[in-house]
Design a protein around this motif. Structure first.
Motif, PDB file in Angstrom:
ATOM      1  N   LEU A   1       0.833  -1.426  -0.045  1.00 61.35           N
ATOM      2  CA  LEU A   1       0.102  -0.151  -0.193  1.00 61.35           C
ATOM      3  C   LEU A   1       0.853   1.220   0.147  1.00 61.35           C
ATOM      4  CD1 LEU A   1      -3.054   1.186   0.224  1.00 61.35           C
ATOM      5  CD2 LEU A   1      -2.378   1.381   2.514  1.00 61.35           C
ATOM      6  N   ALA A   2       2.076   1.324   0.810  1.00 61.71           N
ATOM      7  CA  ALA A   2       2.530   2.547   0.767  1.00 61.71           C
ATOM      8  C   ALA A   2       3.481   2.636  -0.530  1.00 61.71           C
ATOM      9  CB  ALA A   2       3.816   2.208   2.000  1.00 61.71           C
ATOM     10  N   GLN A   3       3.887   1.591  -1.165  1.00 57.79           N
ATOM     11  CA  GLN A   3       4.685   1.494  -2.571  1.00 57.79           C
ATOM     12  C   GLN A   3       3.812   2.034  -3.415  1.00 57.79           C
ATOM     13  OE1 GLN A   3       5.960  -2.361  -2.536  1.00 57.79           O
ATOM     14  NE2 GLN A   3       8.095  -1.719  -2.475  1.00 57.79           N
ATOM     15  N   ALA A   4       2.275   1.697  -3.273  1.00 58.00           N
ATOM     16  CA  ALA A   4       1.387   2.506  -4.400  1.00 58.00           C
ATOM     17  C   ALA A   4       1.539   3.962  -4.202  1.00 58.00           C
ATOM     18  CB  ALA A   4      -0.076   1.789  -4.070  1.00 58.00           C
ATOM     19  N   TYR A   5       1.392   4.403  -3.003  1.00 57.97           N
ATOM     20  CA  TYR A   5       1.644   5.862  -2.973  1.00 57.97           C
ATOM     21  C   TYR A   5       2.746   6.467  -3.351  1.00 57.97           C
ATOM     22  CZ  TYR A   5       0.659  10.366  -0.885  1.00 57.97           C
ATOM     23  OH  TYR A   5       0.605  11.919  -0.766  1.00 57.97           O
ATOM     24  N   PHE A   6       3.863   5.799  -3.054  1.00 58.83           N
ATOM     25  CA  PHE A   6       5.097   6.418  -3.286  1.00 58.83           C
ATOM     26  C   PHE A   6       5.323   6.405  -4.985  1.00 58.83           C
ATOM     27  CE2 PHE A   6       6.845   4.428   1.028  1.00 58.83           C
ATOM     28  CZ  PHE A   6       6.479   5.782   1.754  1.00 58.83           C
ATOM     29  N   LEU A   7       4.766   5.195  -5.535  1.00 59.15           N
ATOM     30  CA  LEU A   7       4.854   5.250  -6.886  1.00 59.15           C
ATOM     31  C   LEU A   7       4.038   6.364  -7.502  1.00 59.15           C
ATOM     32  CD1 LEU A   7       4.360   1.510  -7.280  1.00 59.15           C
ATOM     33  CD2 LEU A   7       6.396   2.788  -8.225  1.00 59.15           C
ATOM     34  N   PHE A   8       2.944   6.695  -7.026  1.00 54.21           N
ATOM     35  CA  PHE A   8       2.335   7.844  -7.308  1.00 54.21           C
ATOM     36  C   PHE A   8       2.917   9.168  -7.146  1.00 54.21           C
ATOM     37  CE2 PHE A   8      -0.432  11.514  -6.207  1.00 54.21           C
ATOM     38  CZ  PHE A   8      -1.063  11.710  -7.312  1.00 54.21           C
ATOM     39  N   LEU A   9       3.617   9.335  -6.220  1.00 50.72           N
ATOM     40  CA  LEU A   9       4.358  10.237  -5.796  1.00 50.72           C
ATOM     41  C   LEU A   9       5.510  10.578  -6.933  1.00 50.72           C
ATOM     42  CD1 LEU A   9       4.740  10.354  -2.035  1.00 50.72           C
ATOM     43  CD2 LEU A   9       3.295  11.949  -3.260  1.00 50.72           C
ATOM     44  N   ASP A  10       6.007   9.650  -7.366  1.00 47.62           N
ATOM     45  CA  ASP A  10       7.151   9.485  -8.254  1.00 47.62           C
ATOM     46  C   ASP A  10       6.663   9.574  -9.643  1.00 47.62           C
ATOM     47  OD1 ASP A  10       8.949   9.228  -6.350  1.00 47.62           O
ATOM     48  OD2 ASP A  10       9.485   7.181  -6.624  1.00 47.62           O
ATOM     49  N   GLY A  11       5.360   9.624  -9.760  1.00 52.64           N
ATOM     50  CA  GLY A  11       4.755   9.665 -11.326  1.00 52.64           C
ATOM     51  C   GLY A  11       4.321   8.472 -11.974  1.00 52.64           C
ATOM     52  N   LEU A  62      -2.236  -1.015  -5.768  1.00 55.97           N
ATOM     53  CA  LEU A  62      -3.546  -0.733  -5.156  1.00 55.97           C
ATOM     54  C   LEU A  62      -4.493  -1.680  -5.552  1.00 55.97           C
ATOM     55  CD1 LEU A  62      -4.671   1.453  -3.253  1.00 55.97           C
ATOM     56  CD2 LEU A  62      -5.880   2.325  -5.029  1.00 55.97           C
ATOM     57  N   GLY A  63      -4.414  -2.217  -6.674  1.00 55.42           N
ATOM     58  CA  GLY A  63      -5.333  -3.179  -6.974  1.00 55.42           C
ATOM     59  C   GLY A  63      -5.002  -4.650  -6.196  1.00 55.42           C
ATOM     60  N   SER A  64      -3.833  -4.986  -6.491  1.00 54.10           N
ATOM     61  CA  SER A  64      -3.313  -5.986  -5.291  1.00 54.10           C
ATOM     62  C   SER A  64      -3.988  -6.038  -3.771  1.00 54.10           C
ATOM     63  CB  SER A  64      -1.732  -6.092  -5.362  1.00 54.10           C
ATOM     64  OG  SER A  64      -1.609  -6.338  -6.703  1.00 54.10           O
ATOM     65  N   VAL A  65      -3.576  -4.795  -3.243  1.00 58.00           N
ATOM     66  CA  VAL A  65      -4.060  -4.532  -2.052  1.00 58.00           C
ATOM     67  C   VAL A  65      -5.647  -4.678  -1.628  1.00 58.00           C
ATOM     68  CG1 VAL A  65      -4.167  -3.015  -0.064  1.00 58.00           C
ATOM     69  CG2 VAL A  65      -2.112  -3.140  -1.260  1.00 58.00           C
ATOM     70  N   THR A  66      -6.264  -4.097  -2.608  1.00 56.53           N
ATOM     71  CA  THR A  66      -7.712  -4.427  -2.578  1.00 56.53           C
ATOM     72  C   THR A  66      -8.181  -5.923  -2.871  1.00 56.53           C
ATOM     73  OG1 THR A  66      -7.750  -2.126  -3.515  1.00 56.53           O
ATOM     74  CG2 THR A  66      -9.868  -3.379  -4.027  1.00 56.53           C
ATOM     75  N   GLY A  67      -7.357  -6.436  -3.668  1.00 54.72           N
ATOM     76  CA  GLY A  67      -8.078  -7.811  -4.006  1.00 54.72           C
ATOM     77  C   GLY A  67      -7.894  -8.664  -2.459  1.00 54.72           C
ATOM     78  N   VAL A  68      -6.722  -8.428  -1.830  1.00 51.96           N
ATOM     79  CA  VAL A  68      -6.440  -9.067  -0.481  1.00 51.96           C
ATOM     80  C   VAL A  68      -7.508  -8.464   0.611  1.00 51.96           C
ATOM     81  CG1 VAL A  68      -4.953  -9.317   1.580  1.00 51.96           C
ATOM     82  CG2 VAL A  68      -4.181  -9.232  -0.849  1.00 51.96           C
ATOM     83  N   ARG A  69      -7.754  -7.246   0.688  1.00 58.00           N
ATOM     84  CA  ARG A  69      -8.578  -6.717   1.593  1.00 58.00           C
ATOM     85  C   ARG A  69      -9.667  -5.725   1.264  1.00 58.00           C
ATOM     86  NH1 ARG A  69      -7.179  -5.637   7.066  1.00 58.00           N
ATOM     87  NH2 ARG A  69      -9.086  -4.891   7.033  1.00 58.00           N
ATOM     88  N   PRO A  70     -10.627  -6.274   0.400  1.00 60.66           N
ATOM     89  CA  PRO A  70     -11.881  -5.378  -0.268  1.00 60.66           C
ATOM     90  C   PRO A  70     -12.759  -4.833   0.829  1.00 60.66           C
ATOM     91  CG  PRO A  70     -12.184  -7.788  -0.563  1.00 60.66           C
ATOM     92  CD  PRO A  70     -10.804  -7.498   0.068  1.00 60.66           C
ATOM     93  N   ASP A  71     -12.594  -5.178   2.006  1.00 63.12           N
ATOM     94  CA  ASP A  71     -13.367  -4.669   3.171  1.00 63.12           C
ATOM     95  C   ASP A  71     -12.987  -3.334   3.527  1.00 63.12           C
ATOM     96  OD1 ASP A  71     -11.092  -6.193   4.039  1.00 63.12           O
ATOM     97  OD2 ASP A  71     -11.963  -5.801   6.076  1.00 63.12           O
ATOM     98  N   VAL A  72     -11.768  -2.674   3.154  1.00 61.35           N
ATOM     99  CA  VAL A  72     -11.369  -1.360   3.310  1.00 61.35           C
ATOM    100  C   VAL A  72     -11.364  -0.861   2.060  1.00 61.35           C
ATOM    101  CG1 VAL A  72      -9.319  -0.065   4.202  1.00 61.35           C
ATOM    102  CG2 VAL A  72      -9.949  -2.394   5.029  1.00 61.35           C
ATOM    103  N   ALA A  73     -11.860   0.545   2.315  1.00 64.05           N
ATOM    104  CA  ALA A  73     -12.085   1.380   1.011  1.00 64.05           C
ATOM    105  C   ALA A  73     -10.877   2.108   0.468  1.00 64.05           C
ATOM    106  CB  ALA A  73     -13.242   2.638   1.096  1.00 64.05           C
ATOM    107  N   TRP A  74      -9.899   1.307   0.164  1.00 61.94           N
ATOM    108  CA  TRP A  74      -8.658   1.688  -0.221  1.00 61.94           C
ATOM    109  C   TRP A  74      -8.785   2.802  -1.335  1.00 61.94           C
ATOM    110  CZ3 TRP A  74      -5.425   0.282   3.395  1.00 61.94           C
ATOM    111  CH2 TRP A  74      -5.541  -1.135   3.991  1.00 61.94           C
TER     112      TRP A  74
END
Length: 312
Positions: free
Chosen positions: A57-67, A76-88
């Motif tokens: 999850l942190a890497q998803a945001y860091f990748l966004f920050l780096d463009g 983010l899709g991978s994290v959502t697949g594991v825990r779809p009960d959180v509105a990532w």
């Protein structure tokens, strides 16, 4: 918070915990951005090879920050697949114009498929609410880059969530660009999810007009005809598929099952029993066995032998 004296990875994990509690709150992302700016090399070292949910999850945001928005959305899709009960997807960056204006249709489609990887039930009002930012992203990106193959892939997520009108809208948007087989398959699977077998069959027939040598389309349509009780049509379609892929185990098994159901042929049931170990999809294998065992006048011992396969 980002400048605390402890481990930067520990600080990151703390901030990810805060995000999990309130994914839309901006403060943890601000702190993560500061942490990434100030302690990047230490974080990179700590994250290397770390496949934990908090790290991804942190890497998803860091990748966004780096463009790197494509890798960001797939993470983010991978994290959502594991825990779809959180509105990532409620993350502020996920709805940001910089993200929505740059992410590719291919990457978003892959992210949607990753969100489905673990087979969670997403067809609930709560899940539809959590996935609202995803539906918005799909709408924006599909309009900006209406590439039919990726729109067909994207449609699987709204379909899984029971948002059938969005799944159909993606198919219509794709058709306006080019008629391709994948769109008709997506449309067929949406109709099937809705329980309309006539429309499902019609869409698979359209898919075959666009790709008449695709053996799997013949099998898909044969399976629909079988579920409608038309086993003669199912057998004929399997035969057509076998002309294009004569050694495909699933086609041969389906043909054996549907012929057994139609005629009560012991030889065909034996052929199905022999082919059963080659079928990786056990639920499909068991469905074929159910069809076959309902054939007329079959020896009880042979039916019992087939049924035992389903119990393994």
């Amino acid at each position: 918070m980002a400048h605390c004296g402890g481990s930067p990875v520990g600080a990151m994990e703390f901030l990810v915990g805060a995000i999990a509690s309130a994914p839309a709150a901006p403060e943890p992302y601000v702190a993560l951005a500061e942490l990434w700016q100030d302690r990047r090399s230490e974080l990179q070292e700590g994250l290397e090879g770390n496949g934990s949910l908090s790290a991804v999850l942190a890497q998803a945001y860091f990748l966004f920050l780096d463009g790197d928005v494509d890798d960001a959305v797939m993470a983010l899709g991978s994290v959502t697949g594991v825990r779809p009960d959180v509105a990532w997807g409620a993350a502020p960056w996920f709805g940001d114009a910089r993200f929505l204006g740059a992410v590719s249709a291919e990457a978003l489609a892959e992210a949607c498929l990753r969100a489905l990887d673990y087979g969670h039930d997403l067809d609930t009002a709560e899940m539809r609410e959590r996935f609202t930012p995803w539906f918005h992203a799909i709408d924006v990106v599909s309009e900006r880059s209406p590439l039919p193959e990726w729109l067909a892939a994207m449609s699987r997520l709204p379909r899984a969530c029971g948002r059938y009108e969005l799944a159909f809208a993606l198919c219509d948007r794709a058709d306006a660009v080019d008629r391709v087989m994948w769109t008709e398959v997506a449309r067929a699977n949406t109709w099937r999810a809705m329980g309309d077998l006539d429309q499902t069959a019609a869409a698979f027939e359209q898919a075959l007009t666009l790709d008449a040598t695709n053996w799997s389309l013949y099998l898909d349509l044969a399976d629909v005809r079988a579920s409608q009780g038309d086993f003669a049509a199912a057998v004929a379609l399997v035969e057509q598929g076998l002309q294009h892929e004569p050694h495909e185990a699933s086609l041969r098994a389906a043909g054996a099952a549907y012929r057994t159901r139609l005629s009560g042929s012991s030889d065909n049931l034996r052929a199905l029993i022999a082919l059963a170990p080659e079928l990786a999809n056990t639920s499909y294998r068991d469905l074929l066995i159910d069809y076959a065992c309902a054939g007329p006048g079959l020896p009880r011992r042979l039916v019992t032998k087939a049924r035992l396969i389903s119990e393994d």
